[in-house]
Design an enzyme around this catalytic site. Structure first.
Site, PDB file in Angstrom:
ATOM      1  N   ILE A   1      21.021  -5.483  63.116  1.00 20.81           N
ATOM      2  CA  ILE A   1      22.344  -4.949  62.752  1.00 20.81           C
ATOM      3  C   ILE A   1      23.369  -5.325  63.827  1.00 20.81           C
ATOM      4  O   ILE A   1      24.507  -5.695  63.513  1.00 20.81           O
ATOM      5  CB  ILE A   1      22.305  -3.413  62.566  1.00 20.81           C
ATOM      6  CG1 ILE A   1      21.173  -3.017  61.611  1.00 20.81           C
ATOM      7  CG2 ILE A   1      23.642  -2.908  62.038  1.00 20.81           C
ATOM      8  CD1 ILE A   1      20.959  -1.511  61.474  1.00 20.81           C
TER       9      ILE A   1
ATOM     10  N   ASP B   1      19.313   8.024  59.348  1.00 17.48           N
ATOM     11  CA  ASP B   1      19.089   9.199  58.487  1.00 17.48           C
ATOM     12  C   ASP B   1      17.697   9.798  58.728  1.00 17.48           C
ATOM     13  O   ASP B   1      17.427  10.927  58.315  1.00 17.48           O
ATOM     14  CB  ASP B   1      19.262   8.842  57.002  1.00 17.48           C
ATOM     15  CG  ASP B   1      18.323   7.736  56.511  1.00 17.48           C
ATOM     16  OD1 ASP B   1      17.526   7.200  57.311  1.00 17.48           O
ATOM     17  OD2 ASP B   1      18.383   7.406  55.311  1.00 17.48           O
ATOM     18  N   GLU B   2      16.819   9.042  59.421  1.00 15.89           N
ATOM     19  CA  GLU B   2      15.437   9.518  59.586  1.00 15.89           C
ATOM     20  C   GLU B   2      15.362  10.766  60.466  1.00 15.89           C
ATOM     21  O   GLU B   2      14.363  11.473  60.448  1.00 15.89           O
ATOM     22  CB  GLU B   2      14.551   8.389  60.129  1.00 15.89           C
ATOM     23  CG  GLU B   2      14.597   7.190  59.207  1.00 15.89           C
ATOM     24  CD  GLU B   2      13.526   6.138  59.465  1.00 15.89           C
ATOM     25  OE1 GLU B   2      12.479   6.472  60.032  1.00 15.89           O
ATOM     26  OE2 GLU B   2      13.754   4.978  59.075  1.00 15.89           O
TER      27      GLU B   2
ATOM     28  N   TYR C   1       9.622   7.454  66.364  1.00 12.82           N
ATOM     29  CA  TYR C   1      10.922   6.756  66.284  1.00 12.82           C
ATOM     30  C   TYR C   1      12.044   7.743  66.005  1.00 12.82           C
ATOM     31  O   TYR C   1      13.027   7.829  66.757  1.00 12.82           O
ATOM     32  CB  TYR C   1      10.875   5.675  65.202  1.00 12.82           C
ATOM     33  CG  TYR C   1      12.260   5.189  64.791  1.00 12.82           C
ATOM     34  CD1 TYR C   1      13.084   4.520  65.690  1.00 12.82           C
ATOM     35  CD2 TYR C   1      12.750   5.420  63.497  1.00 12.82           C
ATOM     36  CE1 TYR C   1      14.362   4.092  65.319  1.00 12.82           C
ATOM     37  CE2 TYR C   1      14.015   5.006  63.115  1.00 12.82           C
ATOM     38  CZ  TYR C   1      14.822   4.337  64.033  1.00 12.82           C
ATOM     39  OH  TYR C   1      16.081   3.929  63.666  1.00 12.82           O
TER      40      TYR C   1
ATOM     41  N   LYS D   1      15.242   9.026  68.330  1.00  9.73           N
ATOM     42  CA  LYS D   1      16.646   8.874  67.905  1.00  9.73           C
ATOM     43  C   LYS D   1      17.325  10.246  67.884  1.00  9.73           C
ATOM     44  O   LYS D   1      18.484  10.377  68.272  1.00  9.73           O
ATOM     45  CB  LYS D   1      16.742   8.210  66.527  1.00  9.73           C
ATOM     46  CG  LYS D   1      16.328   6.747  66.484  1.00  9.73           C
ATOM     47  CD  LYS D   1      17.213   5.835  67.330  1.00  9.73           C
ATOM     48  CE  LYS D   1      18.592   5.623  66.751  1.00  9.73           C
ATOM     49  NZ  LYS D   1      19.359   4.604  67.523  1.00  9.73           N
TER      50      LYS D   1
ATOM     51  N   ASN E   1       9.823   2.429  46.656  1.00  8.21           N
ATOM     52  CA  ASN E   1       9.356   1.194  47.301  1.00  8.21           C
ATOM     53  C   ASN E   1       8.749   0.207  46.298  1.00  8.21           C
ATOM     54  O   ASN E   1       9.035  -0.996  46.341  1.00  8.21           O
ATOM     55  CB  ASN E   1       8.297   1.517  48.357  1.00  8.21           C
ATOM     56  CG  ASN E   1       8.895   2.197  49.577  1.00  8.21           C
ATOM     57  OD1 ASN E   1      10.111   2.173  49.766  1.00  8.21           O
ATOM     58  ND2 ASN E   1       8.054   2.806  50.395  1.00  8.21           N
TER      59      ASN E   1
HETATM   60  P1  NAD Z   1      16.460  -4.207  65.986  1.00  7.58           P
HETATM   61  O1  NAD Z   1      15.113  -3.749  66.411  1.00  7.58           O
HETATM   62  O2  NAD Z   1      16.568  -5.349  65.046  1.00  7.58           O
HETATM   63  O3  NAD Z   1      17.324  -4.588  67.255  1.00  7.58           O
HETATM   64  C1  NAD Z   1      17.316  -3.835  68.428  1.00  7.58           C
HETATM   65  C2  NAD Z   1      17.953  -4.675  69.533  1.00  7.58           C
HETATM   66  O4  NAD Z   1      17.987  -3.875  70.718  1.00  7.58           O
HETATM   67  C3  NAD Z   1      17.150  -5.940  69.857  1.00  7.58           C
HETATM   68  O5  NAD Z   1      18.031  -7.032  69.975  1.00  7.58           O
HETATM   69  C4  NAD Z   1      16.484  -5.614  71.192  1.00  7.58           C
HETATM   70  O6  NAD Z   1      16.291  -6.765  72.006  1.00  7.58           O
HETATM   71  C5  NAD Z   1      17.513  -4.658  71.812  1.00  7.58           C
HETATM   72  N1  NAD Z   1      16.902  -3.757  72.791  1.00  7.58           N
HETATM   73  C6  NAD Z   1      15.755  -3.038  72.659  1.00  7.58           C
HETATM   74  N2  NAD Z   1      15.530  -2.341  73.785  1.00  7.58           N
HETATM   75  C7  NAD Z   1      16.544  -2.619  74.631  1.00  7.58           C
HETATM   76  C8  NAD Z   1      16.878  -2.189  75.944  1.00  7.58           C
HETATM   77  N3  NAD Z   1      16.095  -1.329  76.617  1.00  7.58           N
HETATM   78  N4  NAD Z   1      18.010  -2.660  76.511  1.00  7.58           N
HETATM   79  C9  NAD Z   1      18.802  -3.529  75.840  1.00  7.58           C
HETATM   80  N5  NAD Z   1      18.532  -3.974  74.611  1.00  7.58           N
HETATM   81  C10 NAD Z   1      17.418  -3.522  74.010  1.00  7.58           C
HETATM   82  O7  NAD Z   1      17.181  -2.903  65.412  1.00  7.58           O
HETATM   83  P2  NAD Z   1      18.237  -2.774  64.230  1.00  7.58           P
HETATM   84  O8  NAD Z   1      17.515  -2.649  62.956  1.00  7.58           O
HETATM   85  O9  NAD Z   1      19.287  -3.812  64.403  1.00  7.58           O
HETATM   86  O10 NAD Z   1      18.835  -1.347  64.560  1.00  7.58           O
HETATM   87  C11 NAD Z   1      19.988  -1.196  65.379  1.00  7.58           C
HETATM   88  C12 NAD Z   1      20.296   0.284  65.516  1.00  7.58           C
HETATM   89  O11 NAD Z   1      20.516   0.844  64.229  1.00  7.58           O
HETATM   90  C13 NAD Z   1      19.165   1.102  66.141  1.00  7.58           C
HETATM   91  O12 NAD Z   1      19.730   2.041  67.006  1.00  7.58           O
HETATM   92  C14 NAD Z   1      18.500   1.773  64.964  1.00  7.58           C
HETATM   93  O13 NAD Z   1      17.922   3.002  65.336  1.00  7.58           O
HETATM   94  C15 NAD Z   1      19.678   1.972  64.037  1.00  7.58           C
HETATM   95  N6  NAD Z   1      19.342   2.012  62.609  1.00  7.58           N
HETATM   96  C16 NAD Z   1      18.693   0.973  62.000  1.00  7.58           C
HETATM   97  C17 NAD Z   1      18.420   1.012  60.647  1.00  7.58           C
HETATM   98  C18 NAD Z   1      17.735  -0.124  59.938  1.00  7.58           C
HETATM   99  O14 NAD Z   1      17.512  -0.024  58.713  1.00  7.58           O
HETATM  100  N7  NAD Z   1      17.416  -1.226  60.589  1.00  7.58           N
HETATM  101  C19 NAD Z   1      18.794   2.117  59.897  1.00  7.58           C
HETATM  102  C20 NAD Z   1      19.447   3.173  60.535  1.00  7.58           C
HETATM  103  C21 NAD Z   1      19.730   3.090  61.895  1.00  7.58           C
HETATM  104  P1  TYD Z   2      10.618   0.046  56.774  1.00  8.76           P
HETATM  105  O1  TYD Z   2      11.340  -1.189  56.382  1.00  8.76           O
HETATM  106  O2  TYD Z   2       9.611  -0.033  57.861  1.00  8.76           O
HETATM  107  O3  TYD Z   2      11.735   1.132  57.099  1.00  8.76           O
HETATM  108  P2  TYD Z   2      11.579   2.729  57.395  1.00  8.76           P
HETATM  109  O4  TYD Z   2      10.180   3.049  57.687  1.00  8.76           O
HETATM  110  O5  TYD Z   2      12.452   2.886  58.600  1.00  8.76           O
HETATM  111  O6  TYD Z   2      12.116   3.399  56.168  1.00  8.76           O
HETATM  112  O7  TYD Z   2       9.891   0.646  55.486  1.00  8.76           O
HETATM  113  C1  TYD Z   2      10.608   0.950  54.313  1.00  8.76           C
HETATM  114  C2  TYD Z   2       9.640   1.624  53.354  1.00  8.76           C
HETATM  115  O8  TYD Z   2       8.665   0.669  52.962  1.00  8.76           O
HETATM  116  C3  TYD Z   2       8.869   2.764  53.975  1.00  8.76           C
HETATM  117  O9  TYD Z   2       8.677   3.788  53.005  1.00  8.76           O
HETATM  118  C4  TYD Z   2       7.530   2.162  54.355  1.00  8.76           C
HETATM  119  C5  TYD Z   2       7.345   1.095  53.293  1.00  8.76           C
HETATM  120  N1  TYD Z   2       6.589  -0.117  53.722  1.00  8.76           N
HETATM  121  C6  TYD Z   2       5.502  -0.559  52.966  1.00  8.76           C
HETATM  122  O10 TYD Z   2       5.163   0.015  51.923  1.00  8.76           O
HETATM  123  N2  TYD Z   2       4.851  -1.682  53.392  1.00  8.76           N
HETATM  124  C7  TYD Z   2       5.202  -2.347  54.528  1.00  8.76           C
HETATM  125  O11 TYD Z   2       4.535  -3.343  54.881  1.00  8.76           O
HETATM  126  C8  TYD Z   2       6.302  -1.881  55.285  1.00  8.76           C
HETATM  127  C9  TYD Z   2       6.744  -2.583  56.552  1.00  8.76           C
HETATM  128  C10 TYD Z   2       6.988  -0.755  54.852  1.00  8.76           C
END
Ligand code: NAD
Ligand code: TYD
Length: 361
Positions: free
Chosen positions: A22, A143-144, A168, A172, A267
Site C-alpha cells: 500500500i 479493521d482487524e 498481527y 496493530k 473467500n
Molecule cells: P506490506 O507488508 O506490503 O509492507 C510493509 C512495508 O513496511 C514493507 O515495505 C516493509 O519493508 C516495511 N517495514 C516493515 N518493518 C519495518 C521497519 N521496522 N522499519 C521500516 N520499514 C519497515 O504491508 P501493506 O499491506 O502495504 O500494509 C501497509 C499498512 O497498512 C500496514 O500498517 C498494515 O497494517 C495496514 N493495512 C493493510 C491492509 C492490507 O490489506 N494489506 C489492510 C488494512 C491495513
Molecule cells: P489474507 O489475504 O491473508 O488477509 P487477512 O488475513 O488479513 O484477511 O487472507 C484473506 C482471507 O483469505 C482470509 O480469510 C484467509 C483466507 N486465505 C485462504 O483461504 N488461503 C490462503 O492461502 C490465504 C493467504 C488466505
C-alpha cells in the site's frame, strides 16, 4: 468525491513502509497529485519491501528513499530534522496474519515499538517546530483490530470496541492506542484510518489475491482455508490511497476513520471469480478451468469469520467514497499481474518457498 487537489501549501511528507504494497501505491499517488511536495520514504526493506515498487520514480528530484528501521530513533530524529517533515503517513508494519502466527515477536517490535518510536520522535520535532496546527501524523491501521463479526452484525464503526484476535491485529491495536493517546495527552495532530482488505498492483504473493493469481498461472493448488465461507470486505488500493489523502487534508486531528470498499465477499466466491477471470484473461494456463486447482486446507488458527466496514463517517464528514467495484478492481489487478511477471517472479525466492512450506505443508 475524491481527494482534494485544491490550492494548498506544499508539504514535506515522510512515508514509512513506502516500498511495501500500500505504501508504494501511496508514494505513486502522492507524487502524482502533489509534484511540488518533498517526499521522503523510510523503509527497512524486509521481505515485503521492494525497491522495484518505486523504480519508475527513481531520479525524481523531490523524492528521497532511505533504507532504515522505524525503531531507529536516531535515524528518525535526523530525518525529521534534516527534511523539516510536517506530515507523516505511517504504513510500515509487519502485515501478514499467517506470519504473525508463526512468529509474533517481529510484529510487536515493528508495529508497537516502531510506532512508539515514530510518535516520540515526531512529538519532539513537532514541539521544536512550535506545535504547528497544520502538521499531521496519519497512522494507517486495519479493521482487524475490531475482531470478528457474526453474519448479521452491522459493519465495524469507529466506536466498535477493539477485540483483536491474532498477534498481527493485537499489535496493530496496541499501536492504535498509542496514536490515540498522543492526541489526548499531548495534543499532537494524529489521525488514523482503519481499512479493510486491500488488493491491487505490487501486492506481495503471500496474501490471498496475488497468491491465487500466481498459483493459477503456475498450475499450483489454490489453498482455501477451512470451509472458504469467511467473509472479507475488499478495497481497491487506489481507493485506499485517495481515502488517506482525504484524511490528511480534511480529517479532524484526534479522529479515526473507517475505510471500506462496500464489497463483502466470501473467500470461496472470491476464488471462483478469480479463477473465471484468469480463464478469460490468461491465454496459456497449465490447467483450465482453474477451479480444478481449488484445494481445501487446514484452517488458520483463530481465523476471523467476517469483517465488514461501516464507512459512513468518512463519507458524510469528508466526502470520500470508493470508486472501484470488486469486479472492476479484480480485472485491473489480474491484468497488472499478467503484464508484470518480471515483478512477481523474483519474489518466489527460497525464503518464500520455505515460508510457503511452513504454512501449507
Ligand atoms: P506490506 O507488508 O506490503 O509492507 C510493509 C512495508 O513496511 C514493507 O515495505 C516493509 O519493508 C516495511 N517495514 C516493515 N518493518 C519495518 C521497519 N521496522 N522499519 C521500516 N520499514 C519497515 O504491508 P501493506 O499491506 O502495504 O500494509 C501497509 C499498512 O497498512 C500496514 O500498517 C498494515 O497494517 C495496514 N493495512 C493493510 C491492509 C492490507 O490489506 N494489506 C489492510 C488494512 C491495513
Ligand atoms: P489474507 O489475504 O491473508 O488477509 P487477512 O488475513 O488479513 O484477511 O487472507 C484473506 C482471507 O483469505 C482470509 O480469510 C484467509 C483466507 N486465505 C485462504 O483461504 N488461503 C490462503 O492461502 C490465504 C493467504 C488466505
Amino acid at each position: 468525491m475524491q481527494a482534494t487537489n485544491q490550492a494548498r501549501s506544499p508539504r514535506n511528507i515522510l512515508i514509512t513502509g513506502g516500498a511495501g504494497f500500500i505504501g508504494s501505491n501511496f508514494v505513486h499517488h502522492w507524487c502524482g497529485q502533489y509534484p511540488g511536495d518533498r517526499v521522503v520514504v523510510l523503509d527497512a526493506l524486509t521481505y515485503a519491501g521492494n525497491r522495484n515498487n518505486l523504480v519508475d520514480l527513481e531520479g525524481k528530484a523531490n523524492l528521497r528513499f532511505v533504507q532504515g528501521d522505524i525503531c531507529d530513533r536516531a535515524l528518525v530524529d535526523q530525518l525529521f530534522q534534516a527534511e523539516n517533515i510536517d506530515t507523516v503517513a505511517h504504513f510500515a508494519a509487519e502485515s501478514h496474519v499467517d506470519r504473525s502466527i508463526l512468529g509474533p515477536g517481529a510484529f510487536v517490535q515493528t508495529n508497537v515499538v516502531g510506532t512508539f518510536t515514530l510518535l516520540e520522535a515526531f512529538r519532539q520535532h513537532w514541539m521544536n517546530r512550535g506545535k504547528l496546527e497544520s502538521d499531521r501524523f496519519l497512522h494507517v491501521s486495519t479493521d482487524e483490530v475490531y475482531g470478528s463479526l457474526e453474519p448479521n452484525d452491522p459493519g465495524f464503526s469507529e466506536t466498535t470496541p477493539y477485540a483483536p484476535n491474532s498477534p498481527y491485529s493485537a499489535s496493530k491495536a496496541g499501536s492504535d492506542h498509542l496514536v490515540r493517546a498522543y492526541f489526548h495527552t499531548y495534543g499532537m495532530p494524529t489521525l488514523m484510518t482503519n481499512c479493510s482488505n486491500n488488493y491491487g498492483p505490487y501486492h506481495f504473493p503471500e496474501k490471498l489475491i496475488p497468491l491465487m493469481c500466481i498459483n493459477i498461472l503456475l498450475g499450483k493448488a489454490l489453498p482455501v482455508y477451512g470451509d472458504g465461507q469467511n467473509i472479507r470486505d475488499w478495497l481497491y488500493v487506489g481507493d485506499h490511497c485517495s481515502a488517506i489523502d482525504t484524511v490528511i487534508h480534511r480529517g479532524q486531528p484526534g479522529e479515526s476513520y473507517n475505510v471500506g470498499g462496500n464489497n463483502e465477499v466470501k473467500n470461496l466466491d472470491l476464488v471462483h471469480t478469480l479463477c473465471d477471470l484468469m480463464d478469460e484473461l490468461a491465454p496459456d494456463l497449465p490447467i483450465r478451468p482453474s477451479r480444478e486447482l481449488i484445494t481445501f486446507v487446514k484452517d488458520r488458527p483463530g481465523h476471523d469469520r467476517r469483517y465488514a466496514i461501516d464507512a459512513t463517517k468518512i463519507s458524510t464528514e469528508l466526502g470520500w467514497t470508493p470508486s472501484v467495484t470488486v469486479e472492476v478492481g479484480l480485472r485491473k489487478t489480474i491484468e497488472w499481474y499478467l503484464s508484470n511477471k518480471d515483478w512477481w517472479e523474483p519474489l518466489l525466492s527460497e525464503e518464500y518457498k520455505a515460508y510457503y512450506q511452513k504454512v501449507y505443508a
